[in-house]
Write a protein that holds these residues in place. Structure first.
Motif, PDB file in Angstrom:
ATOM      1  N   LEU A 275       0.844  -1.091   0.088  1.00 20.75           N
ATOM      2  CA  LEU A 275       0.019   0.161   0.025  1.00 20.75           C
ATOM      3  C   LEU A 275       1.051   1.469  -0.048  1.00 20.75           C
ATOM      4  N   LEU A 276       1.944   1.231   1.098  1.00 21.62           N
ATOM      5  CA  LEU A 276       2.453   2.353   0.931  1.00 21.62           C
ATOM      6  C   LEU A 276       3.546   2.675  -0.324  1.00 21.62           C
ATOM      7  N   LEU A 277       3.944   1.602  -0.820  1.00 22.20           N
ATOM      8  CA  LEU A 277       4.564   1.527  -2.204  1.00 22.20           C
ATOM      9  C   LEU A 277       3.520   2.192  -3.249  1.00 22.20           C
ATOM     10  N   GLY A 278       2.266   1.870  -3.480  1.00 24.35           N
ATOM     11  CA  GLY A 278       1.378   2.458  -4.120  1.00 24.35           C
ATOM     12  C   GLY A 278       1.339   4.015  -3.948  1.00 24.35           C
ATOM     13  N   ILE A 452      -9.577 -11.361   4.374  1.00 28.37           N
ATOM     14  CA  ILE A 452      -9.125 -11.570   2.896  1.00 28.37           C
ATOM     15  C   ILE A 452      -9.903 -10.262   2.044  1.00 28.37           C
ATOM     16  N   ALA A 453     -10.852  -9.690   2.567  1.00 27.58           N
ATOM     17  CA  ALA A 453     -11.574  -8.849   1.826  1.00 27.58           C
ATOM     18  C   ALA A 453     -10.840  -7.460   2.023  1.00 27.58           C
ATOM     19  N   CYS A 454      -9.957  -7.303   2.491  1.00 31.79           N
ATOM     20  CA  CYS A 454      -8.725  -5.934   2.932  1.00 31.79           C
ATOM     21  C   CYS A 454      -8.600  -5.793   1.387  1.00 31.79           C
ATOM     22  N   PRO A 455      -9.192  -4.398   0.880  1.00 28.54           N
ATOM     23  CA  PRO A 455      -9.111  -4.092  -0.469  1.00 28.54           C
ATOM     24  C   PRO A 455      -7.673  -3.582  -1.123  1.00 28.54           C
ATOM     25  N   CYS A 456      -6.824  -4.539  -0.790  1.00 41.27           N
ATOM     26  CA  CYS A 456      -5.375  -4.025  -1.056  1.00 41.27           C
ATOM     27  C   CYS A 456      -5.269  -3.698  -2.598  1.00 41.27           C
ATOM     28  N   ALA A 457      -5.780  -4.635  -3.476  1.00 47.99           N
ATOM     29  CA  ALA A 457      -5.631  -4.587  -4.863  1.00 47.99           C
ATOM     30  C   ALA A 457      -6.377  -3.715  -5.308  1.00 47.99           C
ATOM     31  N   LEU A 458      -7.739  -3.388  -4.713  1.00 49.80           N
ATOM     32  CA  LEU A 458      -8.435  -2.238  -5.048  1.00 49.80           C
ATOM     33  C   LEU A 458      -7.817  -0.845  -4.850  1.00 49.80           C
ATOM     34  N   ALA A 459      -7.284  -0.656  -3.660  1.00 52.70           N
ATOM     35  CA  ALA A 459      -6.643   0.461  -3.043  1.00 52.70           C
ATOM     36  C   ALA A 459      -5.336   0.850  -4.273  1.00 52.70           C
ATOM     37  N   LEU A 460      -4.784  -0.188  -4.609  1.00 57.62           N
ATOM     38  CA  LEU A 460      -3.550   0.048  -5.545  1.00 57.62           C
ATOM     39  C   LEU A 460      -3.947   0.302  -6.913  1.00 57.62           C
ATOM     40  N   SER A 461      -4.887  -0.158  -7.341  1.00 58.89           N
ATOM     41  CA  SER A 461      -5.371  -0.075  -8.703  1.00 58.89           C
ATOM     42  C   SER A 461      -5.247   1.442  -9.279  1.00 58.89           C
ATOM     43  N   ALA A 462      -5.783   2.479  -8.581  1.00 60.81           N
ATOM     44  CA  ALA A 462      -5.937   3.771  -9.003  1.00 60.81           C
ATOM     45  C   ALA A 462      -4.633   4.406  -8.995  1.00 60.81           C
ATOM     46  N   ILE A 735      -8.929   1.539 -14.882  1.00 59.84           N
ATOM     47  CA  ILE A 735      -9.208   1.467 -13.242  1.00 59.84           C
ATOM     48  C   ILE A 735     -10.429   0.700 -13.250  1.00 59.84           C
ATOM     49  N   LYS A 736     -11.365   0.778 -13.757  1.00 60.15           N
ATOM     50  CA  LYS A 736     -12.479   0.246 -13.747  1.00 60.15           C
ATOM     51  C   LYS A 736     -12.234  -1.485 -14.103  1.00 60.15           C
ATOM     52  N   THR A 737     -11.623  -1.541 -15.118  1.00 58.77           N
ATOM     53  CA  THR A 737     -11.131  -3.240 -15.359  1.00 58.77           C
ATOM     54  C   THR A 737     -10.339  -3.757 -14.271  1.00 58.77           C
ATOM     55  N   SER A 738      -9.462  -3.085 -13.594  1.00 61.88           N
ATOM     56  CA  SER A 738      -8.677  -3.532 -12.742  1.00 61.88           C
ATOM     57  C   SER A 738      -9.451  -3.952 -11.577  1.00 61.88           C
ATOM     58  N   SER A 771      -2.100  -8.246  -5.420  1.00 64.52           N
ATOM     59  CA  SER A 771      -1.562  -6.901  -5.559  1.00 64.52           C
ATOM     60  C   SER A 771      -0.494  -7.039  -6.694  1.00 64.52           C
ATOM     61  N   ILE A 772       0.306  -7.898  -7.006  1.00 65.27           N
ATOM     62  CA  ILE A 772       1.331  -7.576  -7.985  1.00 65.27           C
ATOM     63  C   ILE A 772       0.607  -7.780  -9.326  1.00 65.27           C
ATOM     64  N   SER A 773      -0.317  -8.774  -9.612  1.00 64.65           N
ATOM     65  CA  SER A 773      -0.894  -8.723 -10.667  1.00 64.65           C
ATOM     66  C   SER A 773      -1.666  -7.606 -11.227  1.00 64.65           C
ATOM     67  N   ILE A 774      -2.254  -6.912 -10.237  1.00 64.63           N
ATOM     68  CA  ILE A 774      -2.932  -5.670 -10.564  1.00 64.63           C
ATOM     69  C   ILE A 774      -2.224  -4.760 -10.883  1.00 64.63           C
ATOM     70  N   VAL A 775      -1.156  -4.435 -10.093  1.00 70.03           N
ATOM     71  CA  VAL A 775       0.012  -3.507 -10.652  1.00 70.03           C
ATOM     72  C   VAL A 775       0.630  -3.676 -11.858  1.00 70.03           C
ATOM     73  N   ALA A 776       0.900  -5.007 -12.193  1.00 71.56           N
ATOM     74  CA  ALA A 776       1.371  -5.499 -13.572  1.00 71.56           C
ATOM     75  C   ALA A 776       0.415  -4.845 -14.573  1.00 71.56           C
ATOM     76  N   PHE A 777      -0.982  -5.241 -14.312  1.00 74.44           N
ATOM     77  CA  PHE A 777      -2.107  -4.993 -15.420  1.00 74.44           C
ATOM     78  C   PHE A 777      -2.064  -3.545 -15.839  1.00 74.44           C
ATOM     79  N   VAL A 778      -2.181  -2.752 -14.592  1.00 74.31           N
ATOM     80  CA  VAL A 778      -2.359  -1.398 -14.956  1.00 74.31           C
ATOM     81  C   VAL A 778      -1.089  -0.815 -15.667  1.00 74.31           C
ATOM     82  N   THR A 779       0.140  -1.117 -15.013  1.00 71.95           N
ATOM     83  CA  THR A 779       1.180  -0.473 -15.750  1.00 71.95           C
ATOM     84  C   THR A 779       1.445  -0.886 -17.366  1.00 71.95           C
TER      85      THR A 779
END
Lengths: 790, 58
Positions: A275-278, A452-462, A735-738, A771-779
């Motif tokens: 999260l902090l990295l994002g 598990i629901a902690c929205p890490c990927a959600l918070a990172l995509s934007a 963002i919506k896709t992610s 988290s990593i796959s979302i970051v890779a996808f948006v990048t």
């Protein structure tokens, strides 16, 4: 001979100076070269071609630095012998600049060290204050073409502390993440070995100790914003994150104490680290640009006051009182409204209005703050103090106290409301169900769901999408203030352009001649007459006329505000305003024109026209299909026909708009529910830029002047605006896709959690993986779309 | 007892040493400007070359 200046790279025109086998465009550049070659610094020219800038005229400009009270505010460190100052130098632009400025001690031995910060365009100079003064340092920099920019803003703010907390937090989280991961390795493989079992509790307690700083220091921002959100009855994305973090921590501690299991401390530290990295990625701002400028960054700190007994004294601009006599030198800004007393005033109001033509004033005329004197020195009497002047009063409008970001709800936050409610519902329902099936498992299931629901990927995509796009746009010379601007840009439906300086090129004029053809002889006379004048229009006309033999005029006289007359051999010529040259048929007065008569016969006039920027008609054509467009211009209607001809019919044109009119116009549109994008330059647009949903300032040189805004666009890129707007819409789609992707991960995770099967190893794999796959996808996606930009 | 206590202690001490070095590096401003040093590094050669030239001239 057509060649480029060895020092600054500008084309050398008529008076090329050849020195040392190299050509220079002016004496200034030659002098800088001489200074460098004397001091063995010619290496400067080897690193980059033509790196220099022509030194400006500076006599007297920095006298205010001799005032100890002013200098003290600018200095970073001041001891008896040593002073340190950090100066902002807009010209820093290449590696030669860094090399030269860091070798200042070769030019001036009193300088003990100088360190350049290239992204911020600053240089930090340490020098012996007994041997050299701050003013001398600044003058030295000016002499070599690196004039520092010192404004009233520096004086007011003093030194800003640097906020490095995010880097510390990232370091703490990364440190704990790595170590906790290593310590939990034995647990992952569930090795049932005697010795490992023996030391299990110790490993767990070490993990616990390491997670403490992560939860209570590195993640504290999430708790704070979540708390603030709840207090204002708003579920932002940090609420589920904070909830997830606290549940993770509490359950882990509980498991460790009861020796039931290893807990989820590895997932917890990993989550915070990602999260902090994002956040770090999104935080990238353009250090060398300022988006918060008001008049203070334009105004000088000190000004020369003439005392009653005729002596000159440097005073601070805030100390100017009504009735003070001020001396404004060439190229200095007028700080207060006042009356011109003495001197030939040619005032350039381009900071205020965007209009490039200088205005001629005569003694007794009123002159306004914000204008720049462009011709010799003048004396004026102050009528008001700085804060009461016409220009500065614009900033007392309420708009300038509002913070745009606070009122804006971004895409992540607007989704998180539903997300949080859904998660809480799922947790409660499955908790109740399990309570009746097997009560001892209910606590496990509820906590597992929240974890598990902690929205890490959600918070990172934007953050990653926006951060990457900000970087891509920055490379294309479109600098956005922050990620929210990009989102706002996607919502725009109405675009408003300023005319002068925005869709017209500020300094380029097109010239056309109307009237009787003038003979060669007359043209020579005309050109030589113009040669004697410093009026901006004369200078422009002079540079365009082709005649070239220079003659000495028999007589020459300039009438300020009217024109000039000259005689040569038997011919006389009058150049200037329509009435001055004796034009009987005064027709159009709207256009800027220079009239000419020879031997008292009216010949004709040269008409100056604004030139429109390249690609403007195409840009408007493309935008008008998707947006409502209008033009608000502070000028008169002289260009109306040209504009109507040039632009699509749907474009609304408004003329004679005052700065406050522009602001009101945008307000009315917004009240009708429109999202307005304002594109302007100059201080007269400052209010409109601030009021609009997104304000983009067009800058010829991004380092120097631009009013407070949300984005700064380099003037050469105006024609690409449509593509940038499109990209902002694409970013929302990405963002919506992610989001959809991260929901899929959540559903998979939840199915583990609800069935009560969530083991630490599954959590430790699933959370970083998502988290990593979302970051890779948006990048990848943003880079793909960014590639198409010009 | 066991060598693992010593190993754990040593490894944690090493980790903490690195961590304090990181904090010090941030504090002295190493992370404030991540671009200029990359350029500055390349100048060292230029300076040396020039110094040589000077000595030759003398």
């Amino acid at each position: 001979m057509e060649s480029n200046c060895y020092h600054c790279g500008n084309p050398c025109e008529e008076d090329t100076i050849v020195h040392d086998g190299k050509s220079f465009c002016c004496n200034g550049c030659k002098t800088v070269y001489e200074i460098f070659s004397e001091n063995e610094l010619t290496c400067y020219y080897d690193l980059t071609q033509n790196p220099g800038a022509t030194p400006n005229e500076i006599a007297g400009k920095y006298d205010f630095l001799d005032q100890p009270s002013i200098a003290e505010k600018l200095l970073e460190f001041d001891d008896e012998h040593v002073q340190i100052v950090t100066l902002y130098i807009p010209h820093i632009h290449c590696s030669s600049c860094i090399w030269l400025l860091e070798n200042l001690q070769k030019l001036q031995t009193e300088v003990s060290s100088s360190i350049v910060n290239f992204p911020k365009k600053t240089v930090r100079i340490t020098y012996n204050s007994e041997a050299i003064s701050l003013k001398e340092i600044v003058l030295l920099l000016c002499r070599i073409g690196y004039e520092p920019y010192i404004s009233l803003e520096d004086y007011e703010n003093g030194k800003k502390p640097i906020d490095r907390s995010l880097i510390y937090k990232l370091g703490v989280a990364g440190f704990a993440f790595g170590n906790v991961m290593l310590l939990s390795f034995p647990e992952y493989f569930e090795v049932d070995e005697f010795w490992l079992n023996q030391y299990k509790p110790m490993f767990r307690w070490i993990m616990f100790a390491m997670s403490l700083p992560v939860v209570f220091y590195a993640a504290n921002d999430y708790f704070i914003t979540a708390f603030k959100g709840i207090r204002s009855k708003f579920l932002n994305i940090d609420v589920p994150i904070a909830l997830g973090i606290s549940v993770l921590f509490i359950r882990s501690v509980f498991e460790i104490i009861t020796e039931a299991g290893p807990g989820f401390l590895d997932s917890l530290t990993g989550l915070v680290f990602f999260l902090l990295l994002g956040k770090f990625f999104q935080q990238k701002t353009y250090n060398f640009l300022s988006f918060e400028r008001d008049y203070k960054s334009y105004f000088p700190i000190g000004i020369t006051k003439i005392n009653l007994d005729g002596t000159e004294e440097t005073v601070q601009v805030y100390d100017i009182e009504k009735g003070d006599r001020l001396l404004i030198r060439n190229e200095e800004l007028i700080p207060v409204d006042g009356i011109l007393i003495k001197g030939d005033a040619q005032i350039d109001y381009s900071f205020v209005t965007g209009e490039a033509d200088a205005v001629t004033k005569q003694s007794g005329d009123k002159i306004f703050a914000g204008g720049k004197q462009t011709h010799g020195a003048i004396e004026m009497e102050a009528l008001k103090s700085v804060s009461q002047s016409y220009l500065t009063q614009l900033w007392s409008n309420d708009v300038f106290n509002k913070n745009k970001d606070e009122s804006f709800k971004n895409i992540t936050d607007s989704i998180s409301k539903y997300f949080t409610i859904a998660i809480l519902l799922i947790a409660i329902i499955s908790g109740l169900v399990w309570y009746f099936v097997s009560p001892e498992k209910a606590w496990n299931v509820v906590t597992a769901i929240l974890i598990i629901a902690c929205p890490c990927a959600l918070a990172l995509s934007a953050p990653f999408t926006m951060g990457n796009l900000l970087r891509i746009l920055g490379k294309k010379k479109c600098y956005l203030k922050n990620a929210n601007v990009l989102e706002q840009l996607a919502k725009i439906d109405t675009i408003i352009f300023d005319k002068t300086g925005t869709i017209t090129a500020g300094n380029k004029m097109e010239l056309s001649y109307e009237g009787v053809t003038i003979s060669n002889e007359e043209e020579v006379l005309l050109k030589n007459t113009l040669r004697n004048s410093n009026h901006p229009l004369s200078r422009q006309l002079y540079s365009i006329l082709k005649a070239n033999n220079i003659v000495t005029l028999d007589s020459f006289e300039e009438h300020t505000g009217k024109g000039m007359e000259a005689t040569f051999q038997n011919n006389s010529i009058k150049v200037g305003s329509s009435s001055f040259v004796g034009n009987a048929t005064a027709t159009e007065t709207l256009k800027t024109a220079v009239h000419i008569s020879t031997n008292n016969h009216y010949k004709g006039k040269y008409i100056f026209k604004n030139t429109y920027r390249e690609g403007i008609p195409e840009l408007f054509q493309e935008l008008s299909s998707r947006y409502d467009i209008s033009i608000l211009s502070g000028d008169n209607e002289s260009e109306k026909e040209t504009l109507q001809h040039l632009l699509p019919n749907a474009v609304e044109l408004h003329f004679n708009q005052k700065p406050s009119d522009k602001l009101e116009h945008i307000k009315t549109l917004q009240e009708k529910g429109k999202n307005v994008l304002m594109i302007g330059d100059g201080l007269n647009d400052a209010g409109a830029l601030k009021q609009s949903n997104v304000g983009i300032a067009i800058a010829e040189n991004v380092n120097v002047f631009s009013p407070a805004c949300d984005a700064i666009l380099d003037a050469s890129k105006v024609k690409e605006l449509a593509a940038y707007m499109k990209l902002s819409k694409t970013s929302i789609k990405i963002i919506k896709t992610s989001f959809i992707l991260s929901f899929i991960y959540n559903i998979i995770g939840l199915s583990f959690a609800i069935s009560g099967e969530l083991s630490p190893v599954v959590a430790a794999i699933l959370m970083p993986l998502s988290s990593i796959s979302i970051v890779a996808f948006v990048t990848v996606a943003t880079n793909m779309f960014g590639k198409n930009l010009k | 007892m066991s060598v693992i206590y010593i190993l754990i202690t040593v490894s944690i001490i090493v980790a903490i040493v690195f961590f304090t070095l990181f904090v010090k590096a941030v504090k002295t401003g190493q992370y404030d400007d991540s671009y200029t040093p990359s350029v500055r590094m390349l100048f060292e050669d230029e300076l040396v070359k020039e110094n040589n030239k000077q000595t030759k001239n003398k």
